[in-house]
Design a protein around this motif. Structure first.
Motif, short mmCIF file in Angstrom:
data_model
loop_
_atom_site.label_atom_id
_atom_site.label_comp_id
_atom_site.label_asym_id
_atom_site.label_seq_id
_atom_site.Cartn_x
_atom_site.Cartn_y
_atom_site.Cartn_z
N TYR A 57 1.40 -7.31 55.81
CA TYR A 57 1.75 -6.85 54.47
C TYR A 57 0.91 -5.64 54.04
O TYR A 57 1.45 -4.70 53.45
N THR A 58 -0.38 -5.66 54.33
CA THR A 58 -1.24 -4.55 53.89
C THR A 58 -0.90 -3.25 54.60
O THR A 58 -1.22 -2.17 54.09
N LYS A 59 -0.23 -3.32 55.75
CA LYS A 59 0.14 -2.08 56.45
C LYS A 59 1.15 -1.26 55.65
O LYS A 59 1.34 -0.07 55.91
N LEU A 60 1.80 -1.89 54.67
CA LEU A 60 2.76 -1.19 53.83
C LEU A 60 2.08 -0.33 52.77
O LEU A 60 2.69 0.60 52.23
N ARG A 77 -13.62 -7.65 44.24
CA ARG A 77 -12.95 -6.41 43.87
C ARG A 77 -13.57 -5.22 44.59
O ARG A 77 -12.87 -4.34 45.10
N GLN A 78 -14.90 -5.20 44.65
CA GLN A 78 -15.58 -4.10 45.35
C GLN A 78 -15.24 -4.09 46.84
O GLN A 78 -15.00 -3.02 47.41
N MET A 83 -12.24 -1.68 51.42
CA MET A 83 -11.24 -1.81 52.49
C MET A 83 -10.12 -0.80 52.32
O MET A 83 -9.70 -0.13 53.28
N LEU A 84 -9.64 -0.65 51.09
CA LEU A 84 -8.54 0.29 50.84
C LEU A 84 -8.97 1.73 51.11
O LEU A 84 -8.20 2.52 51.65
#
Length: 210
Positions: A57-60, A77-78, A83-84
């Protein structure tokens, strides 16, 4: 925004973020949450698809959808922001309710949640990844750092400086010109009339060190 949004966090804050995006006619693609009991459930017809580290999912993110972090636990949150930034090379978008008043001369960073009824006055500076709950007032020339949480109904006076990682409870008043140090915590309902040191916890009217 053109792309739909994926919300990381399917708790109460996720529901608030969903409402904000809907008021702005932004499509929410799905939720991701690390609580497996929430997987395959729905919030207002939007499904919780999997965990925040599920690459299927995060690959989107950054390709087919934007992302917003709706988790109030600071360290989590940090870590997700890191990661993002590092893995996806993306910034979370802002979730700003349509019923807010933001001065044209105010500046706002990335990944902020700004709830209904909030007022951000002239030349105020809002950093990134902050949570401003309902009916917060940030007066003129005030400066809010990054990863700050401000409870509902709080008033940040003119020229106030709030450093990173600060927690401000609901109904707090910080009078003009006060400085709040990094990582400080201010209890709900407090009236802060003097500066607060880094990592200090204060409470009361007037607020005193706990």
């Amino acid at each position: 925004m053109e792309n739909p949004v994926m919300i990381l966090g399917a708790g109460g804050l996720g529901a608030v973020a969903l409402d904000i995006f809907k008021t702005n006619n932004v499509v929410v693609y799905a939720f991701l949450d690390d609580n497996k009991e929430l997987h395959n459930t729905e919030i207002d017809d939007v499904i919780v698809m999997g965990s925040t580290d599920d690459d299927d999912y995060t690959k989107l993110i950054g390709k087919r959808c934007e992302v917003f972090i709706a988790i109030d636990e600071l360290k989590v949150r940090q870590n997700l922001v890191e990661m993002l930034h590092n893995d996806k090379k993306v910034q979370p978008v802002n979730a700003i309710h349509e019923q807010t008043a933001i001065a044209a001369t105010a500046t706002i960073g990335h990944g902020n949640l700004i709830s209904a009824g909030t007022i951000i006055n002239a030349r105020a500076e809002i950093g990134s990844h902050n949570l401003l709950h309902s009916r917060v007032i940030v007066d003129y020339d005030a400066k809010i750092g990054d990863f700050v949480q401000i409870g509902a109904g709080s008033i940040i006076g003119a020229g106030v400086s709030v450093d990173d990682n600060v927690f401000i409870g609901s109904g707090v008043t910080i009078v003009s010109g006060v400085k709040i140090g990094k990582g400080a915590r201010i209890g709900a309902g407090s009236v802060v009339v003097e500066s607060v040191k880094a990592r200090e916890t204060v409470f009361g009217n007037p607020a005193k060190k706990v």
